[in-house]
Scaffold this motif. Sequence first.
Motif, short mmCIF file in Angstrom:
data_model
loop_
_atom_site.label_atom_id
_atom_site.label_comp_id
_atom_site.label_asym_id
_atom_site.label_seq_id
_atom_site.Cartn_x
_atom_site.Cartn_y
_atom_site.Cartn_z
N GLU A 195 0.84 -1.19 0.00
CA GLU A 195 0.00 0.00 0.00
C GLU A 195 0.88 1.25 0.00
OE1 GLU A 195 -2.82 0.01 3.18
OE2 GLU A 195 -3.56 -2.02 2.74
N HIS B 89 0.26 5.38 0.80
CA HIS B 89 -0.65 6.44 1.24
C HIS B 89 0.14 7.73 1.42
CE1 HIS B 89 -3.73 3.38 1.96
NE2 HIS B 89 -2.80 2.68 2.60
N ASN C 191 -1.68 -2.48 -3.89
CA ASN C 191 -3.07 -2.90 -3.69
C ASN C 191 -3.98 -1.71 -3.38
OD1 ASN C 191 -2.35 -5.61 -4.08
ND2 ASN C 191 -1.80 -5.85 -1.92
N LYS C 192 -3.46 -0.75 -2.62
CA LYS C 192 -4.22 0.46 -2.31
C LYS C 192 -3.33 1.68 -2.49
CE LYS C 192 -7.45 -1.59 1.04
NZ LYS C 192 -7.98 -1.53 2.43
N SER D 172 -3.67 5.94 -2.06
CA SER D 172 -4.50 7.08 -1.68
C SER D 172 -3.66 8.34 -1.55
CB SER D 172 -5.23 6.82 -0.34
OG SER D 172 -4.30 6.73 0.73
N SER E 217 -3.72 -0.29 -9.15
CA SER E 217 -4.14 -0.42 -7.77
C SER E 217 -5.59 -0.89 -7.72
CB SER E 217 -4.01 0.93 -7.05
OG SER E 217 -4.42 0.83 -5.71
N SER E 218 -5.91 -1.72 -6.74
CA SER E 218 -7.30 -2.13 -6.60
C SER E 218 -8.18 -0.93 -6.27
CB SER E 218 -7.43 -3.20 -5.50
OG SER E 218 -6.76 -4.38 -5.88
N GLN E 219 -7.68 -0.07 -5.37
CA GLN E 219 -8.43 1.12 -4.96
C GLN E 219 -7.53 2.34 -5.11
OE1 GLN E 219 -9.63 0.37 -0.93
NE2 GLN E 219 -11.29 -1.00 -1.51
#
Length: 256
Positions: free
Chosen positions: A39, A41, A71-72, A74, A94-96
């Motif tokens: 991830e 962020h 995977n994530k 943000s 990215s999945s999200q």
Amino acid sequence: FTGEQQPLLDIAGVLTISSTIVHGKEMILHPNSHLVTSELHLLQNSSAIFDNMAKVSPQGQVPVPGVLHVNKLSLGVDAILDLRHFDSNVTVQSSQLQLRAGSSIKSSANKTAVHIEARSVELEGGSVIEIVGTGYEQGPGFPCNVNDSVCLAGANHGGKGGDAAVSSQAYGSVSSPSTFGSGTGTNVRGGGVLNLMATDVLKIDGLISANGMDKSFEGGYYLGGASGGSILITTASLQGHGEVTADGGAGNVGYS
């Protein structure tokens, strides 16, 4: 990661972290570096530079140069992700993917097509994905004659620019846009290329832009505006009240 020095995280080799959180500072992924993380962020006022041939991938995934795969992903309020993979393609997977208000994903590399692939993508109001002015300096849609000392006309792309020379040509595809916008000279580049795929849902309350650059003063004259680039969006569900633009840049009166 938090700290007082800039940049906070300067990666030139291989770094493995289960989940990468940057708070209020800058992360730089240098050419050929590799960040192994599931991830990423970028919290409020943070930034990350994804440089030429850098790699980001989850543990166990084969890294690919020019691919940021987590995977994530943000971006917090006013966070920035700058993609600098020159003269090739750069891909974000990215999945999200979520962009909070004031955040941006941008490309500061010329003639670099940006691909974003995710299950869900959300742009909050005030956020932006922008590939503005990263196309051709002249290109196939250059609107003036080759021997013109300055180009006052608006550049061509999907159609003719304002006052474009009869001999100049429009180009590109309406159904499968994938070509860079054209420019009118130094510092007036066309828009970039964005291919955005959200397999489940794409919610746009912000802005997605591949605009061309505005006119520029040079040699006692204003060069015409550059043409917009290309944006191709594929999604099962499109939501929100935002904007998607690939406009030509502002030019001289009667020449835009």
